[in-house]
Design an enzyme around this catalytic site. Structure first.
Site, short mmCIF file in Angstrom:
data_model
loop_
_atom_site.label_atom_id
_atom_site.label_comp_id
_atom_site.label_asym_id
_atom_site.label_seq_id
_atom_site.Cartn_x
_atom_site.Cartn_y
_atom_site.Cartn_z
N HIS A 1 -7.22 -6.14 -0.15
CA HIS A 1 -6.05 -5.34 0.17
C HIS A 1 -5.45 -5.84 1.48
CE1 HIS A 1 -3.84 -1.58 -0.51
NE2 HIS A 1 -4.03 -1.22 0.75
N SER B 1 0.84 -1.19 0.00
CA SER B 1 0.00 0.00 0.00
C SER B 1 0.89 1.25 0.00
CB SER B 1 -0.96 -0.03 1.19
OG SER B 1 -1.99 0.91 1.03
N GLU C 1 -9.23 -5.71 -4.06
CA GLU C 1 -8.61 -4.71 -3.19
C GLU C 1 -9.63 -4.00 -2.29
OE1 GLU C 1 -5.41 -4.03 -2.93
OE2 GLU C 1 -4.41 -4.52 -4.82
#
Length: 539
Positions: free
Chosen positions: A446, A224, A346
């Site tokens: 994610h 990220s 995600e």
């Protein structure tokens, strides 16, 4: 926690996957360039936590008793007494949940896990840059514990803290120039967080051999925001030569914040503090209490128009002279092998927190999509395309798929294409394995690859769970990352022939049980969002 309790927390409370224990009869001691350090032997590895790589960045801790806030970091002063490195250092100042080790502007610390702290063997070095955008996080999460990864691959693992949000990315350079008529000591303020990471990597270069690491074989990897920081480093001249492989996990930085927008944010931040963008305001913001600055982060962003202030790297023409991956891939890092990854679902991680997003209707969907996929494209056309491609999808399925493709995955595609066009060696992966957590409704969200790479699936509340299949996926992921750190290729015996990404075939490893190399997976979704320009939030 005291120093001894912290290591108990690191090993026992973290609930790590079982690893073979190696005999340790000594307390590891290493001489660094700054002075001697003492760690602890734990679960078969030598562990050094909270090693200082930079001086205190607080208001009055600069060289010669000058200011340090919003200035480039400085190497630590040497010491003669042993530095007891047995607990994590404080996290950078940030809003949100307090860090168990506290928050402080004195936050430039790193952590090391090595099979043996000895200069006798040169192991690949894997340096992890934490996520949390550019606003939150630290290198001390139990998910980032390097024990299992170090043992699995006979590698040295490093995590680190650095300045975040306004402390690391508040761009005051233009305001200072307007006030004084010339560049001044705040010229680097918009990218101090990046300079901190550079300094940590310089520390690794200069000291890691004494811990059993190879300073000529350093891989940076991050998820990220950590991946975005690495993408920025790929285009930052002062980062050149500090790492030799790079992996980004659901984290891209195609463009940086322009100096105009960054200056607007600085003015808004000062106003939230009751300050003006003049000489007095610039002086005061460098000395106000840390807590006041943290509280001011909540100001409405003048560019985005909502939420708290965005902070990130700035195209300041001092540290960063070009956008990281626009209009092309940076030439300075063309020789560095890169791996760019994403997950299939995600946005189920951060948009799935609203239970209603799992029960949307077709009537609600057109209004829900544009704010979340963050590009200006007709939502009705998007919905019709998804219903044609995937007739079985529900409105909520389309919501998560389209927001992932337009908002998260798109940046990875931009970087992969730029690297492929330049001829730079780049490998792509997509996590397709779905976590059984929460009944499986999260899919492959994610952050799912973090515990798979670190082999920390046993950490309580890990998004992967600690199932048998999760451990099998951890084998696939950690071995691929170890191979990439060691050789520049993620190929292992357990994976199909992994070819670099090309414009002709768009080769992508689908990480699943079993794994599969696919050409242009989700190609129609990619083409759909390629119809409009990509906009990176905040830039």
């Amino acid at each position: 926690m005291n120093r001894r309790d912290s290591l108990k927390f690191m090993g026992a409370a973290a609930g790590l996957m079982a690893v073979p224990a190696l005999a340790r009869t000594n307390t590891p001691q290493v001489m660094t360039q700054a002075g001697p350090v003492i760690g602890q032997s734990k679960s078969g590895v030598d562990v050094f936590l909270g090693l200082r790589y930079g001086q205190d960045t607080g208001p009055n801790n600069g060289p010669n008793n000058g200011k340090a806030r919003f200035r480039p970091p400085v190497k630590p002063q040497p010491w003669t007494k042993p530095y007891i490195a047995d607990h994590y250092g404080a996290a950078a100042p940030q809003a949100g949940t307090p860090d168990p080790y506290g928050q402080s502007e004195d936050c430039l610390f790193l952590n090391i896990w090595t099979p043996q702290a000895s200069a006798g063997k040169q192991r690949p070095v894997m340096v992890y840059i934490h996520g949390g955008a550019y606003n939150t996080g630290s290198g001390g999460s139990p998910l980032y514990d390097g024990t299992n990864l170090a043992l699995r691959g006979d590698v040295v693992v490093v995590t680190l803290n650095h300045r975040l949000n306004a402390f690391g990315y508040l761009y005051l350079a233009r305001l200072e120039h307007e006030v004084t008529g010339a560049p001044g000591p705040l010229a680097f303020s918009g990218n101090c967080g990046q300079l901190d990471i550079n300094l940590a990597l310089e520390w690794v270069r200069d000291n890691i051999a004494a811990f059993g690491g190879d300073p000529g074989c350093v891989m940076v990897f991050g998820q990220s925001g950590g991946g975005a920081k690495i993408a920025t480093m790929m285009a930052t001249p002062t980062a050149r030569g500090l790492f030799h492989r790079a992996t980004t996990m659901s984290g891209q930085q195609v463009t940086a914040s322009g100096p105009g927008n960054a200056s607007q944010r600085a003015i808004t931040f000062l106003a939230e503090l009751g300050l003006k963008p003049d000489a007095a305001g610039l002086a005061q913001v460098q000395t106000l209490p840390m807590a006041d600055l943290v509280a001011a982060l909540k100001a409405t962003d003048p560019v985005i128009g909502k939420g708290g202030l965005y902070f990130g790297p700035v195209l300041d023409e001092t540290v960063l002279f070009r956008h990281p991956f626009w209009p092309d891939a940076p030439a300075q890092s063309a020789d560095i092998p890169m791996m760019i990854g994403n997950t299939h679902d995600e946005t189920r991680a951060f948009l799935g927190g609203d239970p209603h997003n799992f029960a949307l209707t077709w009537e609600e969907l057109p209004a829900k999509l544009p704010p979340q996929y963050r590009v200006d494209i007709d939502p009705y056309m998007v919905i019709n395309t998804y219903r044609r491609l995937y007739p079985q999808m529900s409105p909520s399925d389309v919501f998560f798929a389209a927001t992932t493709a337009g908002r998260s995955w798109r940046g990875a595609i931009e970087e992969l294409e730029a690297r492929a066009k330049s001829g730079a060696v780049t490998y792509a992966y997509q996590v397709d394995w779905q976590t059984p957590k929460d009944g499986g409704r999260l899919g492959a969200p994610h952050t799912i690859d973090i515990p798979l790479v670190f082999r920390t699936t046993g950490v309580p509340d890990s998004i992967t769970t600690d199932s048998t299949d999760a451990r099998k996926m951890a084998d696939l992921f950690s071995d691929a990352f170890i191979a990439f750190a060691r050789t520049g290729s993620p190929q292992t015996a357990a994976l199909p022939d992994w070819k670099p990404y090309s414009m002709a075939k768009r080769e992508t490893m689908l990480m699943d049980l079993p794994p599969q190399l696919a050409n242009d997976p989700r190609g129609e979704e990619r083409k759909l969002f390629a119809r409009v320009p990509f906009t990176q939030q905040g830039t």
